[in-house]
Design a protein around this motif. Structure first.
Motif, short mmCIF file in Angstrom:
data_model
loop_
_atom_site.label_atom_id
_atom_site.label_comp_id
_atom_site.label_asym_id
_atom_site.label_seq_id
_atom_site.Cartn_x
_atom_site.Cartn_y
_atom_site.Cartn_z
N ARG A 169 0.84 -1.15 -0.02
CA ARG A 169 -0.06 0.04 -0.02
C ARG A 169 0.85 1.22 -0.03
O ARG A 169 0.50 2.17 -0.85
N LEU A 170 1.99 1.21 0.83
CA LEU A 170 2.87 2.27 0.46
C LEU A 170 3.36 2.47 -0.86
O LEU A 170 3.39 3.58 -1.12
N LEU B 217 -7.70 13.94 -6.61
CA LEU B 217 -8.06 13.85 -5.16
C LEU B 217 -7.39 13.12 -4.27
O LEU B 217 -7.35 12.90 -3.12
N LEU B 218 -6.58 11.91 -5.19
CA LEU B 218 -5.71 11.00 -4.12
C LEU B 218 -6.64 10.15 -3.18
O LEU B 218 -6.09 9.85 -2.23
N LEU B 219 -7.92 9.61 -3.66
CA LEU B 219 -8.72 9.21 -2.73
C LEU B 219 -8.17 8.01 -2.33
O LEU B 219 -8.64 7.52 -1.28
N GLY B 220 -7.50 7.15 -3.12
CA GLY B 220 -6.99 5.79 -2.64
C GLY B 220 -5.70 5.70 -1.88
O GLY B 220 -5.05 4.68 -1.68
N ALA B 221 -5.19 7.07 -1.73
CA ALA B 221 -3.80 6.93 -1.04
C ALA B 221 -3.68 7.36 0.25
O ALA B 221 -4.69 8.22 0.79
N LYS B 222 -2.82 6.71 1.00
CA LYS B 222 -2.80 7.04 2.38
C LYS B 222 -1.78 8.21 2.65
O LYS B 222 -0.75 7.90 2.84
N THR B 223 -2.40 9.57 2.50
CA THR B 223 -1.53 10.69 2.44
C THR B 223 -1.41 11.12 3.96
O THR B 223 -2.43 10.62 4.98
N LEU B 224 -0.56 11.85 4.14
CA LEU B 224 -0.42 12.68 5.21
C LEU B 224 -1.54 13.64 5.73
O LEU B 224 -1.40 14.23 6.92
N SER B 225 -2.23 14.07 4.81
CA SER B 225 -3.34 14.99 5.07
C SER B 225 -4.59 14.43 5.61
O SER B 225 -5.53 14.20 4.96
N TYR B 226 -4.37 14.29 6.76
CA TYR B 226 -5.42 13.48 7.64
C TYR B 226 -6.50 14.62 8.49
O TYR B 226 -7.18 14.31 9.48
N ALA B 227 -6.13 15.96 8.23
CA ALA B 227 -7.01 16.88 9.06
C ALA B 227 -8.46 16.79 9.01
O ALA B 227 -9.13 16.84 9.74
N VAL B 228 -8.76 16.40 7.62
CA VAL B 228 -10.38 16.11 7.33
C VAL B 228 -10.77 15.04 8.28
O VAL B 228 -11.97 14.94 8.92
N ILE C 51 -11.66 4.59 -1.40
CA ILE C 51 -11.29 4.44 -0.03
C ILE C 51 -10.00 3.74 0.02
O ILE C 51 -9.45 3.28 -1.07
N LEU C 52 -9.34 3.43 1.12
CA LEU C 52 -8.08 2.97 1.46
C LEU C 52 -8.62 1.35 1.42
O LEU C 52 -9.48 1.03 1.96
N GLN C 53 -7.84 0.78 0.71
CA GLN C 53 -7.98 -0.86 0.96
C GLN C 53 -7.22 -1.15 2.12
O GLN C 53 -6.05 -1.07 2.30
N GLY C 54 -8.05 -1.76 3.31
CA GLY C 54 -7.49 -2.00 4.63
C GLY C 54 -6.78 -3.19 4.65
O GLY C 54 -7.21 -4.17 3.94
N THR C 55 -5.61 -3.24 5.07
CA THR C 55 -4.71 -4.32 5.30
C THR C 55 -5.52 -5.16 6.33
O THR C 55 -5.47 -6.49 6.18
N THR C 56 -5.99 -4.57 7.29
CA THR C 56 -6.72 -5.53 8.54
C THR C 56 -8.02 -6.17 7.96
O THR C 56 -8.28 -7.63 8.14
N GLN C 57 -8.49 -5.40 7.23
CA GLN C 57 -10.07 -5.96 6.35
C GLN C 57 -9.64 -7.29 5.43
O GLN C 57 -10.26 -8.28 5.48
N MET C 58 -8.29 -7.18 4.58
CA MET C 58 -8.08 -8.10 3.88
C MET C 58 -7.42 -9.32 4.54
O MET C 58 -8.08 -10.58 4.15
N SER C 59 -7.01 -9.13 5.80
CA SER C 59 -6.72 -10.21 6.75
C SER C 59 -7.77 -10.94 7.17
O SER C 59 -7.81 -12.03 7.23
N VAL C 60 -8.69 -9.95 7.76
CA VAL C 60 -9.94 -10.65 8.39
C VAL C 60 -10.50 -11.46 7.39
O VAL C 60 -11.29 -12.53 7.58
#
Ligand SMILES: Cc1ncc(COP(=O)(O)O)c(C=O)c1O
Length: 287
Positions: free
Chosen positions: A61-62, A151-162, A212-221
């Motif tokens: 994901r990185l 809009l980088l919607l699938g990226a885990k960017t540092l812009s987490y203010a929202v 959305i982000l593809q969650g590593t936890t969701q995939m593992s679950v």
């Protein structure tokens, strides 16, 4: 700090590219674009008794986030070794390792990269008592990820203010956390977690193509549930699916599985035994 190697550099011992820093001492210059613009990407990896969980999915994901953000691709072996070095600094119990890849200093030659290791809050209560959520409009329709990739919607960017603002808004409304929904009424994700719904013997989550982000936890679950004979699916889920589900969870790398006990004031059943077993699985060593 990591001196980032080019992605095509041959694998080797990269320890000479790591510098240990005192976490309480200054480390970044004021021209850093990560701090000035949130222009960078990150990962948070759960660590249990010194074992970093799901390292390869986090590195994938990185790399995906780097690609979406036009950042240089990470050299995976270098990051693997940096994670292993950080894991050695983690004590028993649960910790978190963060990977950060910033665009660096304005007009500078290379990105800035670093890894941190830290203890985590005690999530025992939230994992058993669960969370009350409010739905919050994310402000765009479900076709926006395809129409506006900048809009980088699938990226885990540092812009987490929202994302942080959404959690504050949820708390103002008397809830614990939020679930984002599109302006045309489809479920996205929570500000720091993926959402999984149970319908009988089937578990569903919103499709990652929905911005959305593809969650590593969701995939593992999902892998774990499939191995137990359950069906899993990625779907475009209307908001009504939230309260129609038999049970629902927020899942993420550090908090793990938090059962959802209410959505917009409507109670959702919590399956305590199932949730305990899910968190036992998530706390077991996973690669
Ligand atoms: C927006 C968002 N969605 C989903 C997740 C869950 O991802 P993971 O399971 O890889 O931690 C996170 C984790 O921080 C997140 O920030």
């Amino acid at each position: 700090m990591i001196d980032p190697a080019p992605s095509d550099a041959p694998d080797r011992d990269f320890s000479d590219t790591f510098t240990d820093l005192d976490p309480s001492a200054p480390a970044l210059t004021v021209g850093e674009l990560s701090t000035q613009r949130g222009d960078g990407i990150f990962e948070s990896i759960g660590v249990v008794d010194g074992h970093p969980q799901e390292v390869e999915p986090h590195l994938s994901r990185l790399a995906h986030s780097a690609h979406l953000c036009d950042l240089p691709a990470p050299q995976p072996e270098q990051w693997r070794q940096a994670i292993a070095a950080a894991a050695k600094a983690c004590g028993p119990g649960e910790s978190v390792i963060k990977l950060i890849l910033s665009r660096g200093v304005e007009h500078g030659p290379t990105p800035t990269a670093w890894v941190t290791a830290a203890g985590v809050a005690d999530f025992a209560r939230v994992r058993t008592e669960g969370v009350a959520l409010v739905t919050l409009d994310r402000g765009y329709a479900s076709d926006v990820p395809a129409r506006a990739p900048w809009l980088l919607l699938g990226a885990k960017t540092l812009s987490y203010a929202v994302n942080m603002a959404a959690i504050r808004e949820a708390k103002r409304r008397g809830a614990d956390d939020a679930v984002f929904v599109t302006s045309d009424g489809y479920i996205l994700e929570a500000p720091t977690a993926s959402i999984i719904l149970r319908r009988g013997d089937e578990f569903v989550t919103p499709a990652p193509s929905g911005g959305i982000l593809q969650g590593t936890t969701q995939m593992s679950v999902f892998d774990h549930l499939e191995a137990q004979g359950f069906r899993t699916a990625y779907e475009t889920l209307p908001v009504s699916a939230l309260t129609e589900a038999d049970n629902a969870w927020l899942v993420s790398s550090v908090r793990l599985a938090a059962p959802i006990r209410a959505i917009d004031g409507v109670p959702v059943a919590v399956d305590t035994g199932f949730t305990v077993a899910l968190n036992e699985y998530l706390l077991s060593p996973r690669d």
